[in-house]
Enzyme design. Structure first.
Site, PDB file in Angstrom:
ATOM      1  N   ASP A  67      -2.243 -24.367   8.904  1.00  0.00           N
ATOM      2  CA  ASP A  67      -1.133 -24.754   8.255  1.00  0.00           C
ATOM      3  C   ASP A  67       0.155 -24.478   9.065  1.00  0.00           C
ATOM      4  OD1 ASP A  67      -1.421 -22.104   7.949  1.00  0.00           O
ATOM      5  OD2 ASP A  67      -2.247 -22.231   5.764  1.00  0.00           O
ATOM      6  N   ASN A 135      -4.223 -15.711  -4.906  1.00  0.00           N
ATOM      7  CA  ASN A 135      -4.719 -16.711  -5.973  1.00  0.00           C
ATOM      8  C   ASN A 135      -5.995 -17.535  -5.741  1.00  0.00           C
ATOM      9  OD1 ASN A 135      -3.496 -18.343  -4.011  1.00  0.00           O
ATOM     10  ND2 ASN A 135      -2.055 -19.116  -5.428  1.00  0.00           N
ATOM     11  N   HIS A 137      -6.311 -19.013  -2.482  1.00  0.00           N
ATOM     12  CA  HIS A 137      -5.777 -20.010  -1.738  1.00  0.00           C
ATOM     13  C   HIS A 137      -6.446 -19.771  -0.250  1.00  0.00           C
ATOM     14  CE1 HIS A 137      -1.811 -18.766  -0.439  1.00  0.00           C
ATOM     15  NE2 HIS A 137      -2.587 -18.146   0.251  1.00  0.00           N
ATOM     16  N   GLU A 142      -3.854 -24.595  -2.758  1.00  0.00           N
ATOM     17  CA  GLU A 142      -3.929 -23.819  -3.813  1.00  0.00           C
ATOM     18  C   GLU A 142      -4.704 -23.958  -4.776  1.00  0.00           C
ATOM     19  OE1 GLU A 142      -1.612 -21.318  -3.531  1.00  0.00           O
ATOM     20  OE2 GLU A 142       0.409 -21.999  -3.233  1.00  0.00           O
TER      21      GLU A 142
END
Ligand code: F6R
Length: 252
Positions: A67, A135, A137, A142
């Protein structure tokens, strides 16, 4: 899925480094999928140490990062391009044209995603190194009702921006959008190394590895992959039960 729990961070780092350097040694044209964040820093250090000690060349290695923030230039200190140079690339003989990240400044983000996916299609990943967000990811995929297969631009969740604010001078400077490789591309990698450290990752590691497979926890999709090795420190692994049939637990 193999899960290894380590008592010492250096052991974890050296083990992960060795998995990667083995591929670099064995393959004629190795392709590595790389990650940023706090989790891989020690692993990159261990790779540099091992490569320097054993005179291992990385000149034939191609890399793709997961990313990059939208809007940050490669020389911006918080860009993932800058991070990779600082923590890995500049220390070894990587060839500049062979290390790839999405271009955070791409004028046409859609075309940039397509370009990245085409490169990935032509250079299947031998290994993908992954950290995991609180979370669930992976990359910047996400939690959502649906996940993307290919590279796309994602609006970062507030919890992710807050978690990453520690790298920026001010929380507002954390970009709102990022390019990320899709879950489909991650799962196409021949091998996946998932790494997590610290008590704050214990809950999500439990959910990801021993909970239901759901897009609400993108890391849980790793349960569908045939060749995943999970490297944890004692804290990150403390919620896991050892009786899962899909899991081989190894203590160091
Ligand atoms: C980084 C990435 C993210 C991180 C995750 C954990 O390239 O793709 O998924 O791996 O946010 O970050 P750290 O390691 O900082 O806890």
């Amino acid at each position: 899925m193999i899960i290894k729990r380590f008592d010492r961070q250096e052991e974890l780092d050296q083990y992960a480094a060795h998995l990667i350097t083995n591929i670099v040694r064995e393959k004629e044209q190795p392709v590595l999928g790389l990650a940023t964040g706090s989790t891989p820093v020690g692993i990159y250090k261990a790779i540099i140490e091992e490569a320097s000690r054993t005179r291992l060349s990385f000149g034939h290695v191609t890399t793709y990062n997961l990313d990059e923030y939208v809007g940050l230039a490669p020389n911006h200190e918080q860009s993932y391009s800058y991070y990779m140079n600082e923590h890995l690339f500049r220390h070894l003989d990587f060839q500049p044209g062979k290390t790839h990240l999405p271009d955070g400044l791409a004028a046409d983000p859609e075309a940039e995603c397509k370009r990245y996916d085409e490169m990935l299609a032509n250079h299947p990943l031998d290994v993908q190194l992954l950290g995991v967000g609180h979370n669930g990811h992976i990359g910047f995929n996400e939690p959502d009702a649906e996940l993307h297969g290919g590279t796309h631009v994602v609006r970062l969740k507030e919890e992710t921006r807050t978690a990453n604010a520690r790298f920026f001078d001010r929380a507002e400077e954390v970009p709102e959008f990022a390019f990320t490789m899709g879950v489909g591309s991650i799962l196409k990698s021949k091998m996946i190394i998932l790494v997590a450290r610290g008590a704050d990752k214990a809950d999500i590691i439990k959910k990801a590895l021993q909970g239901p497979i759901t897009t609400a926890c993108p890391a849980s999709l790793l349960q569908t992959h045939a060749n995943v090795i999970v490297l944890l420190d004692a804290e990150a692994g403390r919620e896991l039960s050892e009786d899962g049939t899909r899991i081989q637990m190894v203590h160091s």
